[in-house]
Scaffold this motif. Structure first.
Motif, short mmCIF file in Angstrom:
data_model
loop_
_atom_site.label_atom_id
_atom_site.label_comp_id
_atom_site.label_asym_id
_atom_site.label_seq_id
_atom_site.Cartn_x
_atom_site.Cartn_y
_atom_site.Cartn_z
N ALA A 103 14.44 1.09 5.64
CA ALA A 103 14.86 -0.30 5.44
C ALA A 103 16.25 -0.44 4.82
O ALA A 103 16.66 -1.56 4.49
N HIS A 104 16.95 0.67 4.63
CA HIS A 104 18.35 0.61 4.18
C HIS A 104 19.18 1.36 5.21
O HIS A 104 19.27 2.59 5.16
N PRO A 105 19.76 0.69 6.16
CA PRO A 105 20.52 1.39 7.21
C PRO A 105 21.56 2.35 6.64
O PRO A 105 21.80 3.40 7.17
N SER A 106 22.16 1.96 5.52
CA SER A 106 23.12 2.85 4.87
C SER A 106 23.28 2.41 3.42
O SER A 106 23.42 1.22 3.14
N LEU A 107 23.19 3.36 2.51
CA LEU A 107 23.54 3.06 1.12
C LEU A 107 24.00 4.36 0.47
O LEU A 107 23.59 5.46 0.89
N THR A 108 24.89 4.24 -0.51
CA THR A 108 25.44 5.46 -1.12
C THR A 108 24.44 6.02 -2.13
O THR A 108 23.51 5.33 -2.57
N GLY A 109 24.68 7.27 -2.52
CA GLY A 109 23.84 7.89 -3.55
C GLY A 109 23.80 7.03 -4.81
O GLY A 109 22.75 6.80 -5.40
N GLU A 131 24.35 3.78 -5.06
CA GLU A 131 23.60 2.53 -4.83
C GLU A 131 22.09 2.77 -4.85
O GLU A 131 21.34 1.96 -5.40
N LEU A 132 21.67 3.89 -4.25
CA LEU A 132 20.24 4.19 -4.25
C LEU A 132 19.73 4.31 -5.69
O LEU A 132 18.69 3.75 -6.04
N ILE A 133 20.49 5.00 -6.52
CA ILE A 133 20.04 5.20 -7.91
C ILE A 133 20.05 3.87 -8.67
O ILE A 133 19.13 3.57 -9.43
N LYS A 134 21.08 3.05 -8.44
CA LYS A 134 21.12 1.73 -9.10
C LYS A 134 19.92 0.89 -8.69
O LYS A 134 19.29 0.21 -9.51
N ASN A 135 19.60 0.92 -7.39
CA ASN A 135 18.44 0.15 -6.91
C ASN A 135 17.14 0.65 -7.52
O ASN A 135 16.27 -0.14 -7.89
N LEU A 136 17.02 1.98 -7.63
CA LEU A 136 15.80 2.52 -8.24
C LEU A 136 15.71 2.12 -9.71
O LEU A 136 14.64 1.78 -10.22
N GLN A 137 16.86 2.12 -10.39
CA GLN A 137 16.85 1.71 -11.80
C GLN A 137 16.41 0.26 -11.94
O GLN A 137 15.66 -0.10 -12.85
N ALA A 138 16.88 -0.58 -11.00
CA ALA A 138 16.47 -1.99 -11.04
C ALA A 138 14.97 -2.11 -10.75
O ALA A 138 14.27 -2.93 -11.37
N GLN A 139 14.49 -1.28 -9.83
CA GLN A 139 13.08 -1.36 -9.44
C GLN A 139 12.15 -0.94 -10.59
O GLN A 139 11.04 -1.46 -10.71
N LEU A 199 12.74 10.47 1.12
CA LEU A 199 11.58 9.64 1.49
C LEU A 199 10.27 10.43 1.35
O LEU A 199 9.24 9.86 1.00
N THR A 200 10.29 11.73 1.62
CA THR A 200 9.10 12.55 1.43
C THR A 200 8.73 12.57 -0.05
O THR A 200 7.56 12.43 -0.42
N GLY A 201 9.75 12.75 -0.89
CA GLY A 201 9.51 12.80 -2.34
C GLY A 201 8.93 11.49 -2.86
O GLY A 201 8.06 11.49 -3.74
N PHE A 202 9.37 10.36 -2.31
CA PHE A 202 8.82 9.07 -2.75
C PHE A 202 7.31 9.02 -2.50
O PHE A 202 6.54 8.58 -3.34
N ALA A 203 6.90 9.47 -1.30
CA ALA A 203 5.47 9.43 -0.98
C ALA A 203 4.69 10.38 -1.89
O ALA A 203 3.60 10.05 -2.36
N GLU A 204 5.28 11.55 -2.15
CA GLU A 204 4.59 12.51 -3.05
C GLU A 204 4.46 11.93 -4.46
O GLU A 204 3.46 12.18 -5.14
N ALA A 205 5.46 11.16 -4.89
CA ALA A 205 5.38 10.54 -6.22
C ALA A 205 4.20 9.56 -6.26
O ALA A 205 3.47 9.49 -7.26
N ALA A 206 4.01 8.83 -5.16
CA ALA A 206 2.88 7.88 -5.11
C ALA A 206 1.55 8.63 -5.15
O ALA A 206 0.63 8.25 -5.90
N GLN A 207 1.45 9.71 -4.39
CA GLN A 207 0.20 10.50 -4.39
C GLN A 207 -0.07 11.02 -5.80
O GLN A 207 -1.19 10.96 -6.30
N SER A 208 0.98 11.56 -6.44
CA SER A 208 0.82 12.16 -7.77
C SER A 208 0.34 11.12 -8.78
O SER A 208 -0.57 11.37 -9.56
N ALA A 209 0.98 9.95 -8.76
CA ALA A 209 0.61 8.92 -9.73
C ALA A 209 -0.85 8.50 -9.55
O ALA A 209 -1.58 8.32 -10.53
#
Ligand SMILES: Cc1cc2nc3c(=O)[nH]c(=O)nc-3n(C[C@H](O)[C@H](O)[C@H](O)COP(=O)(O)OP(=O)(O)OC[C@H]3O[C@@H](n4cnc5c(N)ncnc54)[C@H](O)[C@@H]3O)c2cc1C
Length: 344
Positions: free
Chosen positions: A56-62, A64-72, A299-309
């Motif tokens: 869902a993010h066609p392009s974002l910089t490293g 920007e990704l980290i800033k978005n995660l911090q906001a999330q 994206l694989t790591g994100f799913a693994e984080a959900a499984q772990s939690a």
């Protein structure tokens, strides 16, 4: 002693998303990272490069990704303990763990999520006299803010992607860019290497090949020049305000390998259905986690984080049933709700 529910080791993209997944399940988290900033590889290695495969993010910089995660994760008020590595692990008799870091910070937790990537990483440093006098003032191993180098005379050392990419990117704003490499051939992708040669032909970058670094010149931490030499002993002194040395990273899981968590070299094996390692209560996700056909992608790591939690919940709230809910149903618990805010 800090008591919390889950200790997350690693503040890379996957560790940050693990904070979110734990928060959604009302588990409190503290995060430790060896670097003095959050963002792992995205922040340290390629903050300004676009990433194209985040859903869902066609392009974002490293960055920007980290800033978005911090906001999330902001609603969960995670506490970060930066610039320290985890060291000692003690199993508590009634379940849970105590963990101590290299700075002496102590945690008592019910579960641990290891999102340590390739390990606590640090740059491969060139063997130069007085290097430490200039590190952080005139010698750099990462570019976290391109603007810092505006108008500067730059010497960039290395022959791989980082050296070539940054030489190209900084040639727009630096006073001068000289690229020192011990061979005439560069190991970067053919497209970027071609661009490097175009800029060299246009006089915007000087290729100083085949030379290697020999000395640093300057005074009281202010760099004024970089000495280089060929294998035959020909020497040159390059006037410079900053040396950017890109010789790769050495990474090391360090004391984590002494914790009894098993896995193929440099990784911890997990059950991908739960993220759990061979040590009950210790989970792994992201680049550090391994299983057959693993794809080392964010994206694989994100799913693994959900499984772990979701599996860690059983350790944090033993005996309490976890009813799966979509975020559209649960909403995001915010400050003042049931989530207990973390304090450093
Ligand atoms: C140039 C480049 C481009 C890339 N492009 C893409 C791309 O387009 N798409 C994609 O999906 N992936 C890409 N990747 C890979 C992606 O960056 C990784 O998959 C991702 O960073 C893994 O995230 P992570 O959180 O698991 O680990 P990391 O980002 O490596 O973060 C791990 C963190 O844990 C910390 N840590 C480790 N050990 C300890 C310890 N003992 N104590 C305390 N802290 C510790 C480290 O300091 C680090 O900050 C790229 C990688 C590179 C280098």
């Amino acid at each position: 002693m800090i008591e919390t529910d889950v200790l997350i080791i690693g503040a890379g993209p996957v560790g940050l998303f693990a904070v979110f997944e734990c928060g959604m399940l009302k588990m409190r988290t503290h995060v430790v990272d060896a670097l003095d900033m959050v963002g792992g590889q995205c922040a340290a290695l390629y903050p300004e490069k676009p990433i194209y495969d985040i859903p869902a993010h066609p392009s974002l910089t490293g960055e920007e990704l980290i800033k978005n995660l911090q906001a999330q994760i902001a609603p969960f008020h995670p506490t970060f303990h930066l610039g320290q590595q985890v060291e000692h692990l003690t199993h508590l008799p009634n379940g849970g763990f105590e963990v101590t870091t290299s700075k002496g910070t102590q945690f008592r937790v019910k579960a641990i999520i290891i999102a340590a990537g390739a390990g606590a990483f640090g740059p491969k440093r060139p063997p130069l006299a007085n290097l430490e006098d200039y590190e952080g003032s005139g010698v750099f191993y990462y570019v976290t803010q391109k603007e810092r180098f505006r108008g500067k005379r730059l010497v960039i050392a290395g022959g791989g992607d980082s050296a070539v990419d940054w030489a190209i990117a900084l040639s727009d704003i630096a006073a001068s860019v000289q690229v020192v490499h011990r061979r005439a051939q560069f190991r970067a992708s053919p497209e970027t290497t071609a661009r490097l040669h175009e800029l060299a032909n246009a006089g915007r970058i000087e290729l100083v090949v085949p030379y290697q670094l020999a000395s640093l010149e300057g005074d009281a931490g202010t760099l004024t020049g970089v000495g280089v030499e060929t294998l035959d002993g020909d020497r040159r002194l390059l006037a410079a305000d900053a040396l950017l040395a890109f010789f790769g990273l050495s990474s090391n899981l360090g004391p984590l390998t002494q914790w009894g968590v098993e896995g193929p070299k440099g990784t911890f094996a997990i059950d991908p259905a739960t993220g759990e390692t061979n040590v009950p209560g210790i989970f792994a996700c992201g680049d550090v986690a391994s299983y057959p056909h693993k794809l080392k992608l964010i994206l694989t790591g994100f799913a693994e984080a959900a499984q772990s939690a979701h599996k860690a919940y059983a350790y944090v709230f033993p005996g309490k049933a976890l009813h799966f809910e979509h975020s559209t149903t649960s909403g995001v618990p915010s400050a003042g709700s049931e989530v207990i805010l973390n304090v450093a």
